[in-house]
Design a protein around this motif. Structure first.
Motif, PDB file in Angstrom:
ATOM      1  N   MET A 143      84.238 -76.406  82.980  1.00 13.89           N
ATOM      2  CA  MET A 143      85.267 -77.220  83.280  1.00 13.89           C
ATOM      3  C   MET A 143      85.762 -77.786  81.805  1.00 13.89           C
ATOM      4  SD  MET A 143      87.772 -78.097  84.787  1.00 13.89           S
ATOM      5  CE  MET A 143      87.437 -77.958  86.651  1.00 13.89           C
ATOM      6  N   TYR A 174      87.122 -74.998  79.805  1.00 14.73           N
ATOM      7  CA  TYR A 174      88.564 -74.812  80.317  1.00 14.73           C
ATOM      8  C   TYR A 174      89.477 -76.142  79.705  1.00 14.73           C
ATOM      9  CZ  TYR A 174      92.407 -75.964  83.336  1.00 14.73           C
ATOM     10  OH  TYR A 174      93.663 -76.558  83.809  1.00 14.73           O
ATOM     11  N   VAL A 186      91.383 -68.464  81.558  1.00 15.75           N
ATOM     12  CA  VAL A 186      91.191 -69.998  81.652  1.00 15.75           C
ATOM     13  C   VAL A 186      91.333 -70.596  83.292  1.00 15.75           C
ATOM     14  CG1 VAL A 186      92.144 -72.263  80.949  1.00 15.75           C
ATOM     15  CG2 VAL A 186      91.842 -70.288  79.306  1.00 15.75           C
ATOM     16  N   LEU A 222      88.301 -69.869  85.186  1.00 19.11           N
ATOM     17  CA  LEU A 222      87.114 -70.804  84.773  1.00 19.11           C
ATOM     18  C   LEU A 222      86.946 -72.247  85.504  1.00 19.11           C
ATOM     19  CD1 LEU A 222      86.611 -70.710  80.842  1.00 19.11           C
ATOM     20  CD2 LEU A 222      85.020 -70.074  82.611  1.00 19.11           C
ATOM     21  N   ALA A 223      88.395 -72.582  85.517  1.00 17.14           N
ATOM     22  CA  ALA A 223      88.526 -73.843  86.331  1.00 17.14           C
ATOM     23  C   ALA A 223      88.177 -74.108  87.733  1.00 17.14           C
ATOM     24  CB  ALA A 223      89.875 -74.370  86.034  1.00 17.14           C
ATOM     25  N   SER A 260      84.141 -73.403  88.254  1.00 21.85           N
ATOM     26  CA  SER A 260      83.652 -74.618  88.178  1.00 21.85           C
ATOM     27  C   SER A 260      83.966 -75.319  89.572  1.00 21.85           C
ATOM     28  CB  SER A 260      84.095 -75.045  86.871  1.00 21.85           C
ATOM     29  OG  SER A 260      83.794 -76.620  86.706  1.00 21.85           O
ATOM     30  N   TYR A 268      96.809 -67.261  88.648  1.00 21.10           N
ATOM     31  CA  TYR A 268      96.324 -68.247  88.007  1.00 21.10           C
ATOM     32  C   TYR A 268      97.514 -68.598  86.993  1.00 21.10           C
ATOM     33  CZ  TYR A 268      91.706 -67.829  89.960  1.00 21.10           C
ATOM     34  OH  TYR A 268      90.629 -67.651  90.741  1.00 21.10           O
ATOM     35  N   CYS A 312      97.384 -73.526  84.134  1.00 19.74           N
ATOM     36  CA  CYS A 312      96.810 -72.274  84.950  1.00 19.74           C
ATOM     37  C   CYS A 312      95.924 -72.584  85.890  1.00 19.74           C
ATOM     38  CB  CYS A 312      95.847 -71.606  83.763  1.00 19.74           C
ATOM     39  SG  CYS A 312      96.829 -71.205  82.125  1.00 19.74           S
ATOM     40  N   PHE A 313      96.153 -73.974  86.542  1.00 18.22           N
ATOM     41  CA  PHE A 313      95.102 -74.133  87.690  1.00 18.22           C
ATOM     42  C   PHE A 313      95.978 -73.620  88.899  1.00 18.22           C
ATOM     43  CE2 PHE A 313      92.849 -76.794  90.766  1.00 18.22           C
ATOM     44  CZ  PHE A 313      91.610 -76.663  90.155  1.00 18.22           C
TER      45      PHE A 313
END
Length: 203
Positions: free
Chosen positions: A63, A66, A97, A100-101, A104, A166, A172-173
């Motif tokens: 995180m 990110y 990216v 990754l979030a 996590s 994404y 990008c969340f």
């Protein structure tokens, strides 16, 4: 390319990926605390040879990475984000990216759920000789990370169902709450995040 995007999503503005100075400052502060705090924590725990916890902080490090990326791209697009918004949200960088979030977040909840269940069993059945040894702990960690990776990668497998899963906002969340989103993406996000919320409260 639609230069009217982004508009009023509360995160991005015409000029910047992160709309206001508070967001920009906090992204860097939290990224630094998360990454460096977990680095020192991991080093300290490993010095005590505690396998169970030493692998645990790495998901928080993701995180932090990110947040570093979001902060870096905010600086890159500073003052002219609207010119790059659509290209950025459709880019492979944004996809990676965002994943990754997601990874996590998923691993955090799965680890918390596992730890809570383990402690519960130890308290409720104190004389059952139940205990997570090194081998069992490592096996569970591998399973949790594999499950986290699987949940994160599902949206990449079917573009028809998920679209740019994404890449729906500047950070990008994957919060697919808009009625214009694809039903598959909306249903997946609802299941994932409501499931996480339930697990988090249960833990």
């Amino acid at each position: 390319m639609d230069l009217t995007q982004p508009n009023t999503d509360g995160i991005s503005s015409f000029e910047n990926l992160l709309a206001n100075i508070i967001l920009r400052v906090f992204v860097w502060v939290i990224a630094c605390i998360t990454c460096f705090g977990n680095l020192f924590h991991t080093m300290a725990i490993k010095s005590l040879l505690c396998v169970y916890v030493s692998v645990h902080p790495s998901k928080d490090g993701l995180m932090g990475i990110y947040l570093f990326f979001i902060g870096a791209f905010d600086l890159k697009f500073s003052g002219e984000y609207n010119k790059h918004a659509q290209v950025w949200m459709a880019s492979i960088q944004c996809q990676l990216v965002g994943s990754l979030a997601m990874l996590s977040s998923e691993v955090s909840v799965l680890l918390l759920t596992y730890m809570t269940l383990e402690k519960y069993l130890c308290i409720v059945f104190p004389f059952s000789h139940y205990g997570a040894g090194k081998k069992r702990t490592l096996s569970m960690l591998v399973i949790i990370w594999l499950l986290g990776f699987s949940l994160t990668l599902v949206p990449f497998w079917s573009k028809e169902s998920f679209g740019d899963y994404y890449g729906r906002n500047g950070v990008c969340f994957p919060l697919q709450s808009d009625e214009t989103e694809r039903p598959g993406a909306r249903g997946y996000s609802t299941g994932i995040f409501l499931g996480k919320e339930s697990s988090g409260h249960g833990a």
